[in-house]
Design an enzyme around this catalytic site. Structure first.
Site, short mmCIF file in Angstrom:
data_model
loop_
_atom_site.label_atom_id
_atom_site.label_comp_id
_atom_site.label_asym_id
_atom_site.label_seq_id
_atom_site.Cartn_x
_atom_site.Cartn_y
_atom_site.Cartn_z
N GLU A 180 -19.97 -42.63 8.96
CA GLU A 180 -19.52 -42.63 7.57
C GLU A 180 -19.85 -43.95 6.90
O GLU A 180 -19.75 -45.02 7.51
CB GLU A 180 -18.01 -42.42 7.51
CG GLU A 180 -17.60 -41.03 7.93
CD GLU A 180 -16.09 -40.83 7.89
OE1 GLU A 180 -15.37 -41.71 7.39
OE2 GLU A 180 -15.64 -39.78 8.37
N CYS A 235 -18.86 -50.05 2.34
CA CYS A 235 -18.26 -50.21 3.66
C CYS A 235 -19.16 -49.54 4.68
O CYS A 235 -19.40 -48.34 4.60
CB CYS A 235 -16.87 -49.57 3.64
SG CYS A 235 -16.04 -49.65 5.22
N CYS A 261 -15.75 -45.68 18.69
CA CYS A 261 -15.35 -47.06 18.98
C CYS A 261 -14.62 -47.09 20.32
O CYS A 261 -13.80 -46.23 20.61
CB CYS A 261 -14.44 -47.60 17.88
SG CYS A 261 -13.99 -49.32 18.13
N CYS A 287 -7.81 -48.44 19.08
CA CYS A 287 -6.54 -48.78 18.43
C CYS A 287 -5.78 -47.48 18.16
O CYS A 287 -6.36 -46.49 17.72
CB CYS A 287 -6.80 -49.52 17.12
SG CYS A 287 -7.72 -51.03 17.35
N CYS A 291 -5.93 -45.76 14.63
CA CYS A 291 -7.24 -45.59 13.99
C CYS A 291 -7.88 -44.27 14.37
O CYS A 291 -7.98 -43.93 15.55
CB CYS A 291 -8.16 -46.75 14.39
SG CYS A 291 -9.86 -46.56 13.79
N CYS A 342 -10.90 -43.61 7.82
CA CYS A 342 -12.26 -43.69 8.33
C CYS A 342 -12.43 -42.82 9.57
O CYS A 342 -11.66 -42.89 10.50
CB CYS A 342 -12.57 -45.13 8.65
SG CYS A 342 -14.25 -45.33 9.15
N1 SAH Z 1 -13.41 -52.47 14.20
C1 SAH Z 1 -13.22 -53.43 13.18
C2 SAH Z 1 -13.77 -53.01 11.84
C3 SAH Z 1 -13.56 -51.58 11.45
S1 SAH Z 1 -11.88 -51.08 11.13
C4 SAH Z 1 -11.75 -53.80 13.07
O1 SAH Z 1 -10.92 -53.13 13.67
O2 SAH Z 1 -11.48 -54.79 12.42
C5 SAH Z 1 -11.56 -51.82 9.57
C6 SAH Z 1 -10.09 -51.92 9.24
O3 SAH Z 1 -9.50 -50.65 9.00
C7 SAH Z 1 -9.26 -52.57 10.35
O4 SAH Z 1 -8.48 -53.62 9.87
C8 SAH Z 1 -8.44 -51.41 10.83
O5 SAH Z 1 -7.27 -51.85 11.44
C9 SAH Z 1 -8.20 -50.62 9.58
N2 SAH Z 1 -7.73 -49.26 9.83
C10 SAH Z 1 -7.95 -48.48 10.90
N3 SAH Z 1 -7.31 -47.30 10.80
C11 SAH Z 1 -6.66 -47.32 9.61
C12 SAH Z 1 -5.82 -46.37 8.91
N4 SAH Z 1 -5.56 -45.18 9.41
N5 SAH Z 1 -5.34 -46.75 7.71
C13 SAH Z 1 -5.63 -47.95 7.18
N6 SAH Z 1 -6.41 -48.87 7.77
C14 SAH Z 1 -6.93 -48.56 8.98
FE1 SF4 Z 2 -12.28 -49.61 16.60
FE2 SF4 Z 2 -10.71 -48.51 14.77
FE3 SF4 Z 2 -9.75 -50.43 16.33
FE4 SF4 Z 2 -11.54 -51.05 14.45
S1 SF4 Z 2 -9.49 -50.27 14.09
S2 SF4 Z 2 -11.54 -51.72 16.58
S3 SF4 Z 2 -12.80 -49.19 14.47
S4 SF4 Z 2 -10.44 -48.42 17.01
#
Ligand code: SAH
Ligand code: SF4
Length: 355
Positions: free
Chosen positions: A93, A106, A113, A117, A120, A345
């Protein structure tokens, strides 16, 4: 499939080496670069500063391709999301988030990934593969095509004025390709984005942080999301591998680098997990302990089906922000965008993959 060599993603030096292979002088590399990244040209036959002979020679051995748009959505607030597909059928995306007269694209760095997390959606998809430098750059090229920003407009008049590397994937798990992509995107002879307008976000791959930003000089953002190891490990398993102390030390090293001003921490507001005033105070102590000059982006959580987390209330977020502000830290609240279009995302990809 084609056996032609893809030019998108090669460094200027590598393009020079390719031209040498077909008997051309190195200075042609800069001209070709200009066609590809300043003019946005994908058709060799239209590169009119080259002789017909050279144009034909290039077309015989090389190709300039874009990822394919397989789905797109535009939300009421004009957030524009694309699902892009590469040669091998893998998809990511890319999102354009417009402000008044400018906006950020973005971009993603991996399919899935490995960090996993808990909050996420991309993290729930596992890792399929890294994107190449060309595939990372290609996402921005598609956005430029769609918004017709060719040739490269002056900095002040661009709608696609910024890049945030905050899409799918952990960029520092794909550091080499991500760094190469950052150099192409910020090259003044081509796409020409200022390094101040490119921000890369990492979940905190501690040993890679300082080397990556020293090399690329783009802006750093770190996804902190918790003020202590206990909470952080609970929501970000990567914290067991690179605990908070290591991430903080890497941030210190970044801060001491020439030209670095302050550090941006992202902090996702999760109801009853990390949003108490006590958490805010611990965060302030953490900054003092490591002498970090920081700013916090407080992110409203975007829930998705089955995630098991809830967003903090507006009141909670404001109280948290105020606590940080009173201690001298900027803490703007990032309002959710594109709520009506599967904004979390990875959601659009999941939906289309299922179909
Ligand atoms: N992997 C990197 C960059 C991609 S994620 C990272 O984790 O920093 C970019 C941002 O989106 C991160 O700060 C992540 O914590 C946030 N994010 C992930 N899932 C989300 C959600 N469901 N709602 C809002 N922000 C989210
Ligand atoms: Fe990976 Fe999502 Fe964690 Fe970013 S927030 S490191 S994309 S699992």
């Amino acid at each position: 499939m084609t056996d032609k060599i893809e030019l998108i993603g090669l460094s200027k030096e590598e393009i020079g080496q390719e031209l040498a292979k077909i008997g051309e002088k190195p200075f042609r590399a800069k001209q070709l670069w200009h066609w590809i990244y300043w003019q946005g040209e994908t058709d060799f036959s239209k590169m009119t500063s080259f002789s017909k002979d050279l144009r034909e020679k290039l077309a015989a051995s090389y190709t300039i391709t874009r990822p394919k748009i397989v789905a797109e959505q535009i939300s009421k607030d004009k957030t524009h999301k694309w699902l892009l597909e590469f040669e091998d059928g893998q998809r990511v995306e890319t999102v354009y988030i417009p402000e008044e007269d400018r906006g950020a694209v973005c971009i993603s760095t991996q399919v899935g990934c490995a960090v996993g997390c808990r909050f996420c959606h991309t993290g729930s998809q596992k890792i399929t593969r890294n994107l190449t430098a060309g595939e990372i750059v290609g996402q921005f090229l598609v956005a430029r095509d769609v918004y017709k920003e060719w040739p490269t407009p002056s900095d002040e008049t661009r709608y696609l004025s910024n890049i945030v590397v905050m899409g799918m994937g952990e960029p520092l798990h794909n550091a080499e390709n991500a760094a190469k992509a950052m150099k192409i995107l910020t090259d003044g002879d081509g796409i020409s984005l200022s390094k101040r307008r490119v921000t890369l976000s990492t979940s905190g791959i501690a040993p890679k942080i300082a080397p990556f930003f020293r090399e690329t000089k783009v802006q750093m953002a770190v996804s902190l999301h918790a003020p202590n190891n206990e909470i952080r490990s609970q929501i970000m398993p990567i914290n067991n591998k690179y605990p908070l102390e290591e991430v903080m030390k890497a941030c210190q090293e970044y801060q001491q680098m020439e030209g670095s001003r302050f550090i941006t921490f992202e902090y996702l507001m999760l109801k009853d997990i990390n949003d108490s005033l006590d958490c805010a105070r611990q965060l302030i102590d953490l900054m003092h302990k490591y002498k970090l000059d920081a700013k916090f982006n407080l992110i409203a959580f975007n829930p998705w089906p089955g995630c098991g987390f809830e967003a903090s209330s507006g009141n909670r977020i404001h109280a948290f922000a105020k606590e940080l502000n009173n201690a001298g830290f900027a803490a703007p609240i990032r309002t959710p965008r594109g709520q009506d279009i599967l904004a979390a995302c990875g959601q659009l990809k999941s939906k289309k993959d299922k179909e």
